[in-house]
Scaffold this active site. Structure first.
Site, PDB file in Angstrom:
ATOM      1  N   GLY A 291       0.828  -1.202   0.000  1.00  0.00           N
ATOM      2  CA  GLY A 291       0.000   0.000   0.000  1.00  0.00           C
ATOM      3  C   GLY A 291       0.863   1.253   0.000  1.00  0.00           C
ATOM      4  O   GLY A 291       0.550   2.224  -0.685  1.00  0.00           O
ATOM      5  N   ARG A 292       1.959   1.214   0.734  1.00  0.00           N
ATOM      6  CA  ARG A 292       2.796   2.410   0.839  1.00  0.00           C
ATOM      7  C   ARG A 292       3.517   2.698  -0.470  1.00  0.00           C
ATOM      8  O   ARG A 292       3.826   3.845  -0.771  1.00  0.00           O
ATOM      9  CB  ARG A 292       3.787   2.262   2.005  1.00  0.00           C
ATOM     10  CG  ARG A 292       3.076   2.376   3.327  1.00  0.00           C
ATOM     11  CD  ARG A 292       3.944   2.132   4.529  1.00  0.00           C
ATOM     12  NE  ARG A 292       3.068   2.044   5.703  1.00  0.00           N
ATOM     13  CZ  ARG A 292       3.311   1.325   6.772  1.00  0.00           C
ATOM     14  NH1 ARG A 292       4.408   0.613   6.858  1.00  0.00           N
ATOM     15  NH2 ARG A 292       2.455   1.304   7.771  1.00  0.00           N
ATOM     16  N   GLY A 412      -3.101   8.335   7.231  1.00  0.00           N
ATOM     17  CA  GLY A 412      -3.500   6.968   6.879  1.00  0.00           C
ATOM     18  C   GLY A 412      -2.311   6.037   6.653  1.00  0.00           C
ATOM     19  O   GLY A 412      -1.186   6.486   6.429  1.00  0.00           O
ATOM     20  N   GLU A 413      -2.568   4.743   6.734  1.00  0.00           N
ATOM     21  CA  GLU A 413      -1.551   3.682   6.526  1.00  0.00           C
ATOM     22  C   GLU A 413      -0.296   3.941   7.354  1.00  0.00           C
ATOM     23  O   GLU A 413       0.822   3.796   6.885  1.00  0.00           O
ATOM     24  CB  GLU A 413      -1.228   3.526   5.036  1.00  0.00           C
ATOM     25  CG  GLU A 413      -2.406   2.963   4.269  1.00  0.00           C
ATOM     26  CD  GLU A 413      -2.067   2.386   2.909  1.00  0.00           C
ATOM     27  OE1 GLU A 413      -0.892   2.062   2.657  1.00  0.00           O
ATOM     28  OE2 GLU A 413      -2.996   2.238   2.105  1.00  0.00           O
ATOM     29  N   GLY A 414      -0.514   4.337   8.613  1.00  0.00           N
ATOM     30  CA  GLY A 414       0.609   4.625   9.512  1.00  0.00           C
ATOM     31  C   GLY A 414       0.845   6.114   9.579  1.00  0.00           C
ATOM     32  O   GLY A 414       1.338   6.701   8.607  1.00  0.00           O
TER      33      GLY A 414
END
Ligand SMILES: Cc1cc2nc3c(=O)[nH]c(=O)nc-3n(C[C@H](O)[C@H](O)[C@H](O)COP(=O)(O)OP(=O)(O)OC[C@H]3O[C@@H](n4cnc5c(N)ncnc54)[C@H](O)[C@@H]3O)c2cc1C
Length: 594
Positions: A291-292, A412-414
């Site tokens: 995702g990142r 988002g995502e961390g």
């Protein structure tokens, strides 16, 4: 053991399990912390294989035609919905199953090629790119990576074409940044045929439109009173699945459906366990690596849009009888956007290539990519917003939407703070362990074997601190930059060693110091990626008799600015106002004397 120590012990145990299982080759980012330039991770600059390029070009052409005709980002934002016709169309052009293997109905694209696709969508509409990411980069990723053949055969064909949609459900009220603190329970049935899931998830993209959700829940560890996390495939038609809020109204990426749902005694068959039982956190973090990378691609696309918009306005809007592009303070902004967009693309491409090459541990690089590209994009949008002046503020321009949309990226995502601390701590772990070994042995000098080990570790540490690593560029024009980068890596390593020796264990809690170390490391990685890309482009230009391009100037500028930032971050390690910052904050927060 007091409560704080027990918590620290638990965190260390979790991190150990997640990050350091098994022997690992030294990656690029970890290498930086040891004073090394692990050249083959970043050089030569990766290219899409010639045999795959026509297929990617074809996919991009089809995608652009479709988006030109059918995607209206302003309408998506206004109506807070991505029309089903657009989702179906994205499925038809292959976007929703780009990296799924062909045998399961996908296109079998590499992560690098997929990033080019996401960059194109990210240029136009953040809602759409986040929707695609939620479905394809994370929603079906656990299935692609950890699914059994039977699971893939059953679920993937419809998910790859968009006939069905996916979502990834990790976040809960108590498990936001602290992702390991999942409270949703999964109790095995007595006959072992299924699990009974109970709990709530929130802020889940696509929750209300997904047909299959990857859900993280807590399962008992057999033979103990402990629990760990396991990933499950859950479908909304399972009795007890309750959608609490299908579309939580929100500031940006309004076209995405961000939802909240509850599972109340939902029976999930054991066949729906995804990946190894009890290893759900590792599954989740591996998924987020992918995702990142596409996050980086979407930010790159949006940064390129910023550049285009800035150029258009600076060349047309006149004040004081001049177009804005004549003012140095406007030029400064445009040059920086160009430099950052160049770096973001280089860093995304190289990070994606690490995944494609099947390298082992690129968690630090993907975390760095996520923090770096989301922070740079925020700056790019802020700069182009300023260039447009008052007109940026009105909804007939895309800028206010882009600004609202981009704000989620740093959360988002961390959240970027969490990842920044993670980058510093994981990076410093290698040299930190060596120092610990030296220190422990010095405390027990009679143990001969230990002393020999300490001697070796000490020599290795010292060796790294006296050698400036060689950066193997092919173009003579880049030799000066390569030498500068080598020296900065050397200085970085000396600074990390000094910080470890000076602060020892308390460094684990010193986030202001960690931030400077992580920022310096991110700029070192970004510079290495830029140098690699620039070297490749110069070699190509020389072979084809081309002269220097605006891109080359932007790359030069990036390196100069990045090197300057790195020096500042390192200088800040010893010259800072940290004590005063913390004293002020603690006093305001009512924690005097901390
Ligand atoms: C629009 C949207 C879509 C989302 N989509 C999904 C999805 O599809 N699936 C999913 O599982 N989740 C999703 N999320 C959840 C997202 O990943 C979380 O919001 C994120 O992880 C942060 O958690 P939190 O919101 O609970 O913030 P908190 O954990 O409460 O953190 C708040 C802030 O505190 C600071 N902070 C927290 N911990 C630390 C620390 N250790 N050190 C320093 N500072 C710290 C950070 O600045 C952070 O931003 C989505 C969220 C949004 C808003």
């Amino acid at each position: 053991m007091n409560k704080l120590d027990a918590q620290r012990q638990k965190e260390i145990q979790q991190a150990e399990e997640l990050l350091f299982a098994g022997p690992q080759a030294l990656g690029f980012a970890k290498g930086l912390f040891q004073g090394h330039f692990v050249a083959d991770w970043v050089m030569p600059y990766p290219r899409i294989p010639a045999a795959q390029q026509p297929e990617l070009d074809g996919a991009l052409t089809k995608l652009r035609e479709f988006l030109d005709e059918h995607l209206d980002p302003a309408e998506v934002d206004r109506k807070a919905d991505i029309p089903r016709s657009v989702i179906d169309g994205l499925g038809r052009v292959g976007v929703l199953g780009m990296t799924a293997p062909k045998e399961y109905g996908g296109h079998g694209f590499s992560q690098m090629a997929n990033c080019k696709i996401l960059e194109e969508i990210g240029r136009r509409c953040a809602s759409t790119s986040v929707f695609v990411n939620a479905h394809h980069s994370i929603g079906i990723r656990a299935l692609l990576l950890f699914g059994t053949h039977e699971q893939k055969q059953r679920w993937l064909p419809k998910l790859s074409t968009g006939e069905q949609l996916g979502a990834f459900a990790l976040t809960e009220k108590e498990a936001g940044s602290d992702a390991a603190n999942v409270q949703m329970q999964a109790r095995p049935s007595e006959d072992g045929s299924h699990f009974v899931l109970n709990g709530e998830k929130r802020y889940i993209t696509n929750a209300a439109i997904a047909d299959v959700l990857t859900v993280m829940a807590r399962t008992p560890v057999p033979g103990s009173d402990k629990t760990s996390i396991t990933a499950f495939l859950v479908t909304p038609d399972m009795p007890g699945f309750e959608m609490l809020d299908a579309r939580m109204p929100k500031m940006g990426i309004r076209g995405t459906a961000t939802g909240r749902f509850a599972l109340r005694d939902v029976k999930v068959p054991k066949e729906n366990v995804l990946g190894p039982y009890g290893k759900g956190l590792k599954v989740a973090l591996t998924v987020l690596d992918f995702g990142r990378t596409t996050f980086g691609a979407c930010c790159t696309g949006a940064a390129k849009t910023c550049l285009r918009l800035a150029i258009e306005h600076a060349n047309t809007r006149k004040q004081f009888n001049k177009t804005l592009g004549n003012f140095h303070l406007v030029q400064k902004k445009i040059a920086r956007i160009a430099a950052d967009a160049y770096a973001m693309e280089a860093m995304t491409t190289i990070t994606a290539s690490l995944i494609d090459r099947g390298l082992e541990d690129y968690m630090l690089e993907t975390a760095m990519l996520k923090v770096f590209t989301t922070e740079r994009l925020w700056e790019c949008i802020n700069d182009v917003f300023q260039i447009y002046g008052g007109s940026a503020y009105f909804v007939d321009r895309p800028l206010e939407r882009m600004m609202r949309d981009a704000r989620i990226n740093q959360i988002g995502e961390g959240a970027n703070e969490v990842l920044t601390s993670f980058i510093a701590l994981v990076g410093m772990r290698g040299p930190g362990m060596e120092f610990k070994e030296i220190y422990d042995t010095m405390m027990k000098p009679t143990r001969e074997r230990g002393f020999a080990k300490a001697w070796t570790a000490g020599k290795r540490r010292l060796g790294a601190t006296v050698r400036v690593p060689e950066i193997p560029v092919r173009s003579a024009e880049l030799r000066w930059f390569a030498n500068q980068l080598g020296r900065l890596i050397w200085r970085f390593n000396v600074a990390v060693n000094r910080a470890l020796i000076t602060y020892r264990e308390p460094i684990l809690d010193m986030q202001l110091l960690q931030e400077r170390i992580a920022n310096a490391a991110m700029d070192l990685l970004a510079s290495a990626c830029v140098l690699s890309r620039q070297d490749d482009e110069l070699q190509f230009a020389q072979r084809n008799g081309n002269s220097s391009s605006p891109d080359q100037l932007a790359a030069d500028l990036f390196l100069r600015q990045s090197f300057r930032r790195i020096r500042q971050f390192l200088a800040g390690l010893t010259n800072n106002d940290d004590k005063s910052v913390l004293a002020t904050a603690n006093s305001i927060l009512g924690k005097p004397g901390k």
